[in-house]
Design an enzyme around this catalytic site. Structure first.
Site, short mmCIF file in Angstrom:
data_model
loop_
_atom_site.label_atom_id
_atom_site.label_comp_id
_atom_site.label_asym_id
_atom_site.label_seq_id
_atom_site.Cartn_x
_atom_site.Cartn_y
_atom_site.Cartn_z
N ASN A 1 1.08 -1.09 -0.05
CA ASN A 1 0.00 -0.07 0.16
C ASN A 1 0.94 1.21 0.04
OD1 ASN A 1 -1.87 2.11 0.49
ND2 ASN A 1 -2.23 1.36 2.64
N LYS B 1 0.13 4.44 -0.20
CA LYS B 1 -0.55 5.30 0.38
C LYS B 1 -0.45 6.72 -0.35
CE LYS B 1 0.44 3.38 4.86
NZ LYS B 1 0.12 3.49 6.32
N HIS C 1 -9.19 0.79 4.55
CA HIS C 1 -8.53 0.97 5.40
C HIS C 1 -8.51 1.98 6.47
CE1 HIS C 1 -4.01 2.24 6.24
NE2 HIS C 1 -3.69 1.15 5.80
N GLU D 1 -7.05 4.34 7.81
CA GLU D 1 -6.80 5.95 7.54
C GLU D 1 -8.03 6.42 6.81
OE1 GLU D 1 -2.99 5.21 5.45
OE2 GLU D 1 -1.92 4.79 7.38
N GLU E 1 -5.52 -5.36 10.27
CA GLU E 1 -4.35 -4.28 10.50
C GLU E 1 -4.53 -3.66 11.72
OE1 GLU E 1 -2.41 -3.19 6.68
OE2 GLU E 1 -4.23 -1.77 6.91
N GLY F 1 2.14 2.00 10.78
CA GLY F 1 3.09 2.96 10.52
C GLY F 1 3.76 3.36 11.78
N SER G 1 3.32 -2.46 10.20
CA SER G 1 4.83 -2.42 10.54
C SER G 1 5.40 -3.72 10.10
CB SER G 1 4.88 -2.16 11.87
OG SER G 1 4.84 -0.78 12.11
C1 PEP Z 1 -0.72 -0.17 5.87
O1 PEP Z 1 -0.77 1.01 5.35
O2 PEP Z 1 -1.62 -0.85 5.53
C2 PEP Z 1 0.25 -0.48 6.91
C3 PEP Z 1 0.13 -1.54 7.32
O3 PEP Z 1 1.35 0.33 6.77
P1 PEP Z 1 2.76 -0.01 7.74
O4 PEP Z 1 3.44 -1.22 6.97
O5 PEP Z 1 3.59 1.05 7.25
O6 PEP Z 1 2.79 0.11 9.12
#
Ligand code: PEP
Length: 251
Positions: A9, A11, A95, A97, A167, A173, A213
């Site tokens: 992803n 973003k 997601h 976000e 997630e 992040g 992460s």
């Molecule tokens: C994501 O954006 O779905 C995500 C898991 O980000 P990160 O791997 O940076 O934590």
């Protein structure tokens, strides 16, 4: 055996020249991979470019969101038929976000899910608890509600096109990955809800990805868990060498 899926992803990152550099580095390193899906979800504006740059490779391209109407006066929105016509095969839905900053709810996730399926896209439906929810002991209730409301009405062959991504919001992040044991516990719970909704055979074939992460250093341990079928990767998917190592996980 369940399909394994490693999805990046991106973003709101990468200029056109950065996209081209990534593709030229990444493509040669993944050409021979045929036992897992490799997906990159860039900002909408780069979808067509990446579809062209990865032609003839196993890499598939996805959107990061879609609107539920096919077309109309909905300024700045992107529809399923538009994504499909640009060459996308997947789309991320719900997601955290999007839920946090753009008011998405389980109800809008559900509308987007059906729009994706109608357009022939593979939906990656994201769910996960916040830190407060985990600390107050409501993780399983939150997951239960998100799965049941987000996937309401799903039936038949469409179930087999679903991908779920767990997630935990506190791990996205932040550098804090859920331990493989914590992730496995929730993945196994998600599979039990899917089994109640769709039957054990169908639930046994739905890939459940972990996101939060994920890095080259932790992917192998995560992928060794029974109910973890892949990863949704943010930050570590932006660099070709780290994403290649994640794609080539060893378990
Ligand atoms: C994501 O954006 O779905 C995500 C898991 O980000 P990160 O791997 O940076 O934590």
């Amino acid at each position: 055996m369940r399909k394994k899926v490693i999805a990046g992803n991106w973003k709101m990152y990468k200029s056109l020249s950065e996209v081209k550099t990534f593709a030229s580095e990444f493509k040669d390193m993944v050409t021979a991979i045929d036992d897992r899906e490799i997906v990159i979800c860039p900002p909408f504006i780069h979808i067509r470019t990446l579809v062209e740059l990865f032609a003839g490779s196993p890499v598939k391209i996805g959107g990061q969101n879609l609107f539920w109407e096919d077309e109309g006066a909905f300024t700045a929105e992107i529809s399923g038929p538009m994504l499909k016509s640009a060459g996308a095969s997947y789309v991320i839905i719900g997601h955290s976000e999007r839920r946090q900053y753009f008011c998405e709810t389980d109800e809008t996730v559900n509308k987007r899910l059906f729009a994706a399926l109608k357009s022939g896209l593979m939906p990656i439906v994201c769910i996960g608890e916040t830190l407060n929810q985990r600390e107050s002991g409501s993780t399983f209730n939150v997951i239960d509600t998100q799965v049941k409301n987000g996937l309401k009405g799903l039936a038949g062959g469409d179930v087999l096109r679903l991908v779920v991504a767990y997630e935990p919001v506190w791990a996205i992040g932040t550098g804090k990955t859920a331990t493989p044991e914590i992730a496995q516990e929730v993945h196994s719970y998600i599979r039990s809800i899917l089994s109640d909704m769709f039957g054990s055979e169908a639930s046994g074939s739905i890939p459940i990805l972990y996101g939060g992460s994920v890095k080259p250093e932790n992917i192998d341990m995560l992928m060794a868990q029974k109910d973890i079928d892949g990863a949704l990767v943010g930050g570590a998917s932006l660099k070709a060498d780290s994403f290649v190592r994640i794609v080539k996980y060893r378990s």
